[in-house]
Design an enzyme around this catalytic site. Structure first.
Site, PDB file in Angstrom:
ATOM      1  N   CYS A   5       0.842  -1.214   0.000  1.00  0.00           N
ATOM      2  CA  CYS A   5       0.000   0.000   0.000  1.00  0.00           C
ATOM      3  C   CYS A   5       0.873   1.259   0.000  1.00  0.00           C
ATOM      4  O   CYS A   5       1.804   1.379   0.791  1.00  0.00           O
ATOM      5  CB  CYS A   5      -0.890  -0.011   1.236  1.00  0.00           C
ATOM      6  SG  CYS A   5      -1.765   1.530   1.506  1.00  0.00           S
ATOM      7  N   CYS A  45       0.273   3.121   3.608  1.00  0.00           N
ATOM      8  CA  CYS A  45       0.552   2.534   4.923  1.00  0.00           C
ATOM      9  C   CYS A  45       1.850   3.120   5.511  1.00  0.00           C
ATOM     10  O   CYS A  45       2.758   3.513   4.767  1.00  0.00           O
ATOM     11  CB  CYS A  45       0.675   1.015   4.814  1.00  0.00           C
ATOM     12  SG  CYS A  45      -0.896   0.128   5.034  1.00  0.00           S
ATOM     13  N   HIS A  75      -4.795   0.089   7.706  1.00  0.00           N
ATOM     14  CA  HIS A  75      -5.179  -0.075   6.312  1.00  0.00           C
ATOM     15  C   HIS A  75      -6.635  -0.539   6.184  1.00  0.00           C
ATOM     16  O   HIS A  75      -7.275  -0.363   5.156  1.00  0.00           O
ATOM     17  CB  HIS A  75      -4.239  -1.110   5.683  1.00  0.00           C
ATOM     18  CG  HIS A  75      -4.431  -1.316   4.221  1.00  0.00           C
ATOM     19  ND1 HIS A  75      -3.882  -0.482   3.274  1.00  0.00           N
ATOM     20  CD2 HIS A  75      -5.135  -2.263   3.530  1.00  0.00           C
ATOM     21  CE1 HIS A  75      -4.225  -0.918   2.063  1.00  0.00           C
ATOM     22  NE2 HIS A  75      -4.984  -1.983   2.195  1.00  0.00           N
ATOM     23  N   ASN A  95     -13.356  10.064  -1.411  1.00  0.00           N
ATOM     24  CA  ASN A  95     -13.911   9.080  -2.343  1.00  0.00           C
ATOM     25  C   ASN A  95     -13.721   7.745  -1.693  1.00  0.00           C
ATOM     26  O   ASN A  95     -12.587   7.343  -1.459  1.00  0.00           O
ATOM     27  CB  ASN A  95     -13.082   9.043  -3.638  1.00  0.00           C
ATOM     28  CG  ASN A  95     -13.499  10.099  -4.595  1.00  0.00           C
ATOM     29  OD1 ASN A  95     -14.638  10.553  -4.581  1.00  0.00           O
ATOM     30  ND2 ASN A  95     -12.575  10.476  -5.451  1.00  0.00           N
ATOM     31  N   SER A 148      -8.766   5.234  -5.654  1.00  0.00           N
ATOM     32  CA  SER A 148      -7.624   4.529  -6.239  1.00  0.00           C
ATOM     33  C   SER A 148      -6.833   3.751  -5.206  1.00  0.00           C
ATOM     34  O   SER A 148      -5.972   2.965  -5.553  1.00  0.00           O
ATOM     35  CB  SER A 148      -6.711   5.541  -6.925  1.00  0.00           C
ATOM     36  OG  SER A 148      -6.233   6.475  -5.974  1.00  0.00           O
ATOM     37  N   HIS A 162      -6.584   2.284   1.319  1.00  0.00           N
ATOM     38  CA  HIS A 162      -6.213   2.777   2.651  1.00  0.00           C
ATOM     39  C   HIS A 162      -7.078   4.001   2.969  1.00  0.00           C
ATOM     40  O   HIS A 162      -7.034   4.991   2.234  1.00  0.00           O
ATOM     41  CB  HIS A 162      -4.731   3.145   2.685  1.00  0.00           C
ATOM     42  CG  HIS A 162      -4.216   3.337   4.065  1.00  0.00           C
ATOM     43  ND1 HIS A 162      -3.280   2.511   4.640  1.00  0.00           N
ATOM     44  CD2 HIS A 162      -4.534   4.245   5.012  1.00  0.00           C
ATOM     45  CE1 HIS A 162      -3.032   2.909   5.875  1.00  0.00           C
ATOM     46  NE2 HIS A 162      -3.795   3.961   6.125  1.00  0.00           N
ATOM     47  N   HIS A 212      -8.623   7.299   3.537  1.00  0.00           N
ATOM     48  CA  HIS A 212      -8.033   8.635   3.428  1.00  0.00           C
ATOM     49  C   HIS A 212      -9.042   9.593   2.823  1.00  0.00           C
ATOM     50  O   HIS A 212     -10.034   9.176   2.233  1.00  0.00           O
ATOM     51  CB  HIS A 212      -6.792   8.594   2.526  1.00  0.00           C
ATOM     52  CG  HIS A 212      -7.118   8.272   1.092  1.00  0.00           C
ATOM     53  ND1 HIS A 212      -7.344   6.981   0.659  1.00  0.00           N
ATOM     54  CD2 HIS A 212      -7.295   9.061   0.008  1.00  0.00           C
ATOM     55  CE1 HIS A 212      -7.627   6.999  -0.638  1.00  0.00           C
ATOM     56  NE2 HIS A 212      -7.617   8.249  -1.066  1.00  0.00           N
ATOM     57  N   GLN A 260      -9.096  13.741   0.825  1.00  0.00           N
ATOM     58  CA  GLN A 260      -8.234  14.676   0.117  1.00  0.00           C
ATOM     59  C   GLN A 260      -8.638  16.102   0.453  1.00  0.00           C
ATOM     60  O   GLN A 260      -9.789  16.357   0.817  1.00  0.00           O
ATOM     61  CB  GLN A 260      -8.353  14.471  -1.394  1.00  0.00           C
ATOM     62  CG  GLN A 260      -7.910  13.087  -1.853  1.00  0.00           C
ATOM     63  CD  GLN A 260      -7.717  13.047  -3.356  1.00  0.00           C
ATOM     64  OE1 GLN A 260      -7.046  13.908  -3.933  1.00  0.00           O
ATOM     65  NE2 GLN A 260      -8.312  12.059  -4.010  1.00  0.00           N
ATOM     66  N   GLU A 315     -23.983  27.132  -4.267  1.00  0.00           N
ATOM     67  CA  GLU A 315     -24.608  27.114  -2.941  1.00  0.00           C
ATOM     68  C   GLU A 315     -24.407  28.437  -2.207  1.00  0.00           C
ATOM     69  O   GLU A 315     -25.309  28.899  -1.507  1.00  0.00           O
ATOM     70  CB  GLU A 315     -24.036  25.959  -2.110  1.00  0.00           C
ATOM     71  CG  GLU A 315     -24.420  24.606  -2.683  1.00  0.00           C
ATOM     72  CD  GLU A 315     -24.119  23.458  -1.728  1.00  0.00           C
ATOM     73  OE1 GLU A 315     -23.576  23.699  -0.632  1.00  0.00           O
ATOM     74  OE2 GLU A 315     -24.439  22.311  -2.083  1.00  0.00           O
ATOM     75  N   HIS A 317     -22.017  16.903   2.486  1.00  0.00           N
ATOM     76  CA  HIS A 317     -22.841  16.096   1.585  1.00  0.00           C
ATOM     77  C   HIS A 317     -22.267  14.688   1.491  1.00  0.00           C
ATOM     78  O   HIS A 317     -21.053  14.535   1.326  1.00  0.00           O
ATOM     79  CB  HIS A 317     -22.820  16.669   0.158  1.00  0.00           C
ATOM     80  CG  HIS A 317     -23.437  18.025   0.031  1.00  0.00           C
ATOM     81  ND1 HIS A 317     -24.786  18.221  -0.106  1.00  0.00           N
ATOM     82  CD2 HIS A 317     -22.876  19.258  -0.003  1.00  0.00           C
ATOM     83  CE1 HIS A 317     -25.033  19.512  -0.223  1.00  0.00           C
ATOM     84  NE2 HIS A 317     -23.891  20.168  -0.162  1.00  0.00           N
TER      85      HIS A 317
HETATM   86  P1  H2U Z   1      -8.545   8.780  -4.257  1.00  0.00           P
HETATM   87  O1  H2U Z   1      -8.893   9.512  -2.985  1.00  0.00           O
HETATM   88  O2  H2U Z   1      -9.542   9.025  -5.346  1.00  0.00           O
HETATM   89  O3  H2U Z   1      -8.294   7.338  -4.011  1.00  0.00           O
HETATM   90  O4  H2U Z   1      -7.142   9.354  -4.748  1.00  0.00           O
HETATM   91  C1  H2U Z   1      -5.964   9.135  -4.004  1.00  0.00           C
HETATM   92  C2  H2U Z   1      -5.029  10.299  -4.180  1.00  0.00           C
HETATM   93  O5  H2U Z   1      -3.774   9.969  -3.597  1.00  0.00           O
HETATM   94  C3  H2U Z   1      -4.774  10.632  -5.636  1.00  0.00           C
HETATM   95  O6  H2U Z   1      -5.073  12.003  -5.833  1.00  0.00           O
HETATM   96  C4  H2U Z   1      -2.750  10.392  -4.414  1.00  0.00           C
HETATM   97  C5  H2U Z   1      -3.302  10.344  -5.822  1.00  0.00           C
HETATM   98  O7  H2U Z   1      -2.696  11.308  -6.639  1.00  0.00           O
HETATM   99  N1  H2U Z   1      -1.579   9.545  -4.223  1.00  0.00           N
HETATM  100  C6  H2U Z   1      -0.356  10.109  -3.939  1.00  0.00           C
HETATM  101  O8  H2U Z   1      -0.245  11.328  -3.865  1.00  0.00           O
HETATM  102  N2  H2U Z   1       0.730   9.292  -3.761  1.00  0.00           N
HETATM  103  C7  H2U Z   1       0.690   7.935  -3.851  1.00  0.00           C
HETATM  104  O9  H2U Z   1       1.688   7.268  -3.678  1.00  0.00           O
HETATM  105  C8  H2U Z   1      -0.581   7.251  -4.157  1.00  0.00           C
HETATM  106  C9  H2U Z   1      -1.778   8.107  -4.338  1.00  0.00           C
HETATM  107 ZN    ZN Z   2      -2.444   0.985   3.659  1.00  0.00          ZN
END
Ligand code: H2U
Ligand code: ZN
Length: 355
Positions: free
Chosen positions: A48, A51, A113, A153, A161, A164, A166, A168, A182, A298
């Protein structure tokens, strides 16, 4: 009758309408059944990118973090000022473009994870809330930032993607489309009525109760009257609060509690780790009309009838307007009746009792 015949409902936060067709809930459906990942992920995955202690995709190594962990996105959608493209001075009305500086970060919820929001302990969700609050303060203080968008997401169905857990944070110079719509609606409502749209909504929904899914002293979760997604919810601050930085300590605790509560209900609905996109809408600090803005969250989950039957926003939705069959009131009722304990905690407890 709003429970039986087709009608449309207005979303006062965006000015957009949704078509509700409750008479269609019995129609046969023979579409694609998505495979659901049934495997329970490990607590630590050596492959991962997120992680603790592991190398990320672009080569940087994560520290051995023990709480939340924030890093600059290795593949950011926005770049800091100074990296702006050279634009034509006057492209005319048909080809408008402008530079959009900003910053993108990733917030890992915990070293684990395998634990999504509903399975984290309350203190850990509280730590996530505090991290979001600090990110908001830090990013909003930058002079080129006018909006801080926190979002998650969750699940492959939403294009996440990395499993783990998380979220953003994307902070940008311009207020993006959805919060801008809004903010304008809230400002217009304030000018028209002298009151706050979200304060009035929160009070009305609490009094009616028919669309309430969960509640505590500081927050209310409803399926909004104008929900587009089958089990869409809206988390509302009871007190007029512009953003995360304005929360009192008890409110931050209550926010953690209700985030956990609503995501537990979601997971319990189809006994699956429930996919969604969720995000905070908070004031754009440098906008002049912060007064009209009221903090809310939301949740947009794609699932419709089971762990594998999702709603697609296609056809009429893409070309005309969103449409739903299940009424928001029925969805709220289904969510509200679910057990308050996560199904995995319940099955763990019952297998312990058996052994
Ligand atoms: P999601 O929240 O849609 O899964 O996107 C994960 C984000 O994490 C994505 O914007 C970033 C990707 O660019 N990422 C990193 O910055 N470094 C990594 O090693 C993996 C994912
Ligand atoms: Zn992980």
């Amino acid at each position: 009758m709003l429970t039986e015949l087709p009608h449309r409902r207005l979303n006062p936060l965006t000015g957009e309408w949704v078509l509700v067709s409750p008479q269609r809930t019995a129609r046969p459906w023979q579409g694609h059944v998505e495979a659901t990942p049934a495997d329970v992920p490990p607590a630590y995955d050596p492959r991962c990118y997120l992680c603790p202690g592991n190398a990320r995709a672009a080569g940087r190594r994560n520290p051995n973090y023990t709480a939340t962990f924030v890093f600059d996105n290795d593949y950011p959608a926005l770049l800091p000022p100074g990296s702006a493209p050279r634009l034509a001075p006057d492209p005319g009305p048909l080809f408008a473009a402008e530079a959009e500086p900003g910053l993108c970060r990733v917030v890992c919820y915990s070293p684990r994870h395998d634990l999504t929001l509903p399975e984290l302990a309350l203190e850990q969700v509280h730590a996530v809330v505090e991290t979001w609050r600090n990110q908001t303060l830090e990013l909003a203080a930058l002079d080129f930032i006018h909006h801080v968008q926190i979002f998650e997401n969750k699940g492959e169905a939403m294009g996440c993607s990395n499993p783990h857990p998380h979220s953003q944070v994307w902070a940008s110079r311009h207020v993006p489309n959805e919060p801008a719509k809004e903010a304008a609606a809230q400002q217009a409502y304030l000018e028209r009525t002298g009151g706050c749209l979200v304060c009035d909504l929160t009070r009305e929904e609490a009094a009616r109760g028919t669309r309430v899914v969960a509640a505590n002293a500081s927050f209310l979760v409803i399926v909004p009257f104008w929900a587009v997604w089958p089990f869409e919810t809206l988390l509302l601050a009871r007190r007029h609060t512009a953003g995360l930085p304005d929360l009192e300590p008890q409110e931050a605790q209550d926010l953690a509690e209700i985030l956990r509560a609503v995501t537990i209900l979601y997971d319990n609905l189809f006994e699956v780790s429930f996919p969604y996109s969720m995000g905070f809408h908070q004031a754009a600090w440098r906008e002049p009309h912060v007064d009209a803005h009221h903090l809310h969250v939301h949740f947009y989950p794609p699932l419709l009838r089971s762990a594998s039957v999702r709603k697609f926003m296609v056809g009429y939705e893409m070309l005309a307007m969103p449409q739903r069959d299940l009424t928001p009131e029925t969805a709220a009722d289904a969510l509200r009746r679910l057990p308050a304990t996560h199904y995995r905690a319940r099955s763990a407890a019952s297998s312990e009792a058996r052994s």
